[in-house]
Design a protein around this motif. Structure first.
Motif, short mmCIF file in Angstrom:
data_model
loop_
_atom_site.label_atom_id
_atom_site.label_comp_id
_atom_site.label_asym_id
_atom_site.label_seq_id
_atom_site.Cartn_x
_atom_site.Cartn_y
_atom_site.Cartn_z
N SER A 153 5.05 -0.03 4.12
CA SER A 153 4.43 -1.36 4.08
C SER A 153 4.39 -2.00 5.47
O SER A 153 3.48 -2.75 5.80
N SER A 154 5.38 -1.70 6.30
CA SER A 154 5.41 -2.26 7.65
C SER A 154 4.63 -1.41 8.65
O SER A 154 4.15 -1.90 9.67
N GLN A 306 10.69 -11.23 -2.77
CA GLN A 306 9.23 -11.25 -2.65
C GLN A 306 8.79 -12.42 -1.77
O GLN A 306 8.63 -13.54 -2.25
N ASP A 310 3.05 -11.59 0.67
CA ASP A 310 3.24 -10.19 1.02
C ASP A 310 2.52 -9.30 0.02
O ASP A 310 2.68 -9.49 -1.20
N SER A 311 1.75 -8.34 0.49
CA SER A 311 1.04 -7.44 -0.42
C SER A 311 0.97 -6.04 0.17
O SER A 311 1.13 -5.85 1.38
N TYR A 312 0.73 -5.08 -0.72
CA TYR A 312 0.59 -3.68 -0.32
C TYR A 312 -0.35 -3.03 -1.31
O TYR A 312 -0.14 -3.13 -2.54
N LEU A 317 4.02 -7.21 -2.83
CA LEU A 317 4.99 -6.35 -2.16
C LEU A 317 6.40 -6.90 -2.41
O LEU A 317 6.70 -8.03 -2.04
N ARG A 319 10.39 -6.35 -1.68
CA ARG A 319 11.19 -5.72 -0.63
C ARG A 319 12.64 -5.52 -1.08
O ARG A 319 13.26 -6.45 -1.60
N ALA A 384 13.95 -10.54 5.09
CA ALA A 384 12.62 -9.95 4.91
C ALA A 384 11.84 -10.10 6.22
O ALA A 384 12.29 -9.66 7.26
N THR A 385 10.71 -10.78 6.17
CA THR A 385 9.86 -10.92 7.36
C THR A 385 10.24 -12.12 8.22
O THR A 385 9.63 -12.34 9.27
#
Length: 539
Positions: A153-154, A306, A310-312, A317, A319, A384-385
């Motif tokens: 995902s990253s 979550q 965030d998406s994939y 997405l 995590r 997370a991010t």
């Protein structure tokens, strides 16, 4: 109609190991991948492999034994594992690895410090059973496969050992210049690197990989042998591809199929962390021809976070929180404001506490739950991010006092304040008498070594305070068609179904309810993919 010797449904590590094995025996192999990208759940994993008695450990002077491995597997499966499958795994995981090393460019390293997930059980080891690969240069792949290799995902081209060295939750310490250079050259790491090596090896030996080719139905001949697959074509047609030797199901779990999750798991699993193509196609196809099923209520569980937005693959997405939960200055509470688990334990077993059912209240008391932490935590670690120097995002609740934070997210304020006082009174001495956080060798594999006397906990200090919800999720389901020790699917009466094999998350896991250690999912999938490929070559 088109024919091939072997059809592999799914392009994760299990399926590609089966393809590599069969192609290495000079069989004609076709891999069918439902999505437009190759690698499945394996590609978004850490790429680790759990291998007892592996030569990389022994070369470094470590010790292990077959007897220890089987004793630990007996214990971790609570005595409910299929002994034949556990023996088959233990005796073949290392031959599988030697085969993979010989037929690809992969180079493994041992992680001497990563403990088994339940290190107190008989036969467990405190390190060395988990091995990890390096990087892979995707430019080695022929076009168009190089552009179809699934990334994490990253998309960050890093190794598992680098993550451990640089810190999973200290992103600001990573060498981003080096990572950017790798990315510009098409280099990938972890699960993507493992898939790249297997894909490269299989293709070099003649395997054909078709993407955007969802298999819909297993085809049998008049004697009941599985001899082909019905495949949806790009033009909307359905074609039959025949297999002279047989078919291997390696299509992943059913965690993205809400109906199957509700029907089989029986727990409020809402946060799958795999690619969303895992909707149980292989399970449905095997049920349709009478396969016996096992382990259907189990998954590779994990508490997930979550971040909003965030998406994939056009899906939410979720995590994993493997390291985040272990860091000092935080604790996990339910809506009553109470802790209910050792936050630093392995993700699979910790997540089971999220699914506890209270028969009196007739509810799941630990869903919802939150990771609550203080300002020092917020300024020390990435969540997370969200890095320490980035603005606080809207998915991270914050307040100047614990009571205000509790009211904001729906926690009982008195319960949270009482819990933090109780927690702090012990954490100041590095102790957790209720859940023993930081006492096991697994707990102390993570945490923050700068914090003493217990690297996984300290009192919550000054505010502001923060909370993020943790969701019951999984890396994939682990129930499906039953197999024998060669990976051949057996029917509801225990009779092998001719021509049909299964490996990876589509199959009933050899490990039952247990999760032995980091990389056990890939290890089992690849080992039984290897055994299935061997059986097809010998048929």
């Amino acid at each position: 109609m088109p024919e091939t010797d072997v059809i592999i449904i799914g392009s994760g590590a299990a399926g590609l190991t089966a393809a590599l094995t069969a192609a290495g025996a000079d069989l004609e192999v076709t891999v069918l991948e439902k999505s437009g990208l190759i690698g499945g759940t394996s590609a978004v994993s850490g790429g680790s492999i759990w291998a007892p008695v592996n030569r990389w450990l022994l070369k470094q002077g470590g010790h292990d034994s077959r007897e220890d491995a089987l004793a630990y597997l007996e214990a971790i499966t609570l005595g409910n594992g299929d002994p034949d499958l556990l023996v088959a795994f233990t005796d073949n995981v290392n031959p599988m690895l030697e085969f993979v090393v010989k037929h690809t460019g992969i180079e493994f390293e041992v992680n001497p410090d990563h403990p088994d997930y339940q290190p107190h059980l008989p036969g467990a080891h405190t390190g060395g059973r988990t091995i990890q690969g390096g990087l892979f240069d995707s430019s080695q792949l022929p076009e168009p496969l190089r552009d179809r290799l699934r990334k994490s995902s990253s998309g960050v081209p890093i190794t598992r050992l680098e993550v451990d060295t640089w810190g999973m939750d200290t992103l600001e310490n990573w060498d981003w210049t080096l990572l950017a250079d790798r990315m510009s050259k098409g280099i990938v790491g972890m699960g993507s690197a493992l898939i790249g090596e297997l894909l490269h090896g299989a293709v070099q030996r003649g395997a054909v990989v078709r993407t955007a080719a969802p298999a819909r139905e297993l085809v049998r001949d008049t004697a009941g042998r599985v001899c082909g697959v019905a495949v949806d074509g790009e033009s909307g047609t359905r074609d039959i591809l025949h297999a002279r030797r047989g078919v291997v199901l390696a299509s992943g779990g059913f965690e993205w199929n809400p109906d199957f999750v509700q029907r089989f798991l029986g727990r409020p699993m809402v946060a799958p962390a795999s690619p969303p193509a895992n909707t149980g196609d292989g399970l449905a196809m095997s049920i349709a021809i009478g396969a016996g099923l096992g382990n259907m209520s189990e998954a590779w569980w994990g508490p997930m976070i979550q971040p909003t937005g965030d998406s994939y693959d056009n899906a939410p997405l979720f995590r994993p929180t493997s390291s985040l939960r272990t860091l000092p200055g935080g604790l996990i509470v339910n809506a009553r404001g109470r802790r209910f688990v050792n936050e630093a334990m392995n993700y699979n077993d910790m997540a089971k506490a999220l699914a506890n059912f209270d028969p009196v209240a007739y509810s799941y008391p630990n869903q919802p739950c939150w990771l609550v932490f203080d300002e020092r935590f917020r300024k020390s670690y990435s969540v997370a991010t969200c890095t320490p120097d980035s603005p606080t995002p809207n998915w991270m609740a914050t307040a100047s006092t614990l009571a205000e934070l509790a009211r904001t997210v729906g926690i009982d304020p008195d319960g949270l304040e009482h819990q933090v006082r109780e927690f702090n009174s012990h954490a100041v001495r590095g102790e957790d008498p209720e859940f023993h956080r930081g006492e096991s060798v697994y707990d102390t594999y993570r945490g923050d070594a700068r914090v003493i006397p217990n690297r996984t906990l300290r009192p919550l200090e000054e505010g502001p305070y923060y909370a993020v919800p943790l969701l019951l999720g999984c890396l994939g389901t682990k129930g499906g068609p039953l197999t024998d020790a060669s990976g051949q699917v057996i029917d509801i009466w225990g009779t092998p179904i001719p021509g049909l094999f299964a490996c990876g998350n589509v199959a009933a896991s050899a490990f039952g309810t247990g999760y032995p250690g980091a990389g056990a999912t890939l290890a089992a999938g690849m080992t039984f993919g290897y055994l299935a490929g061997q059986a097809l070559a010998a048929s």
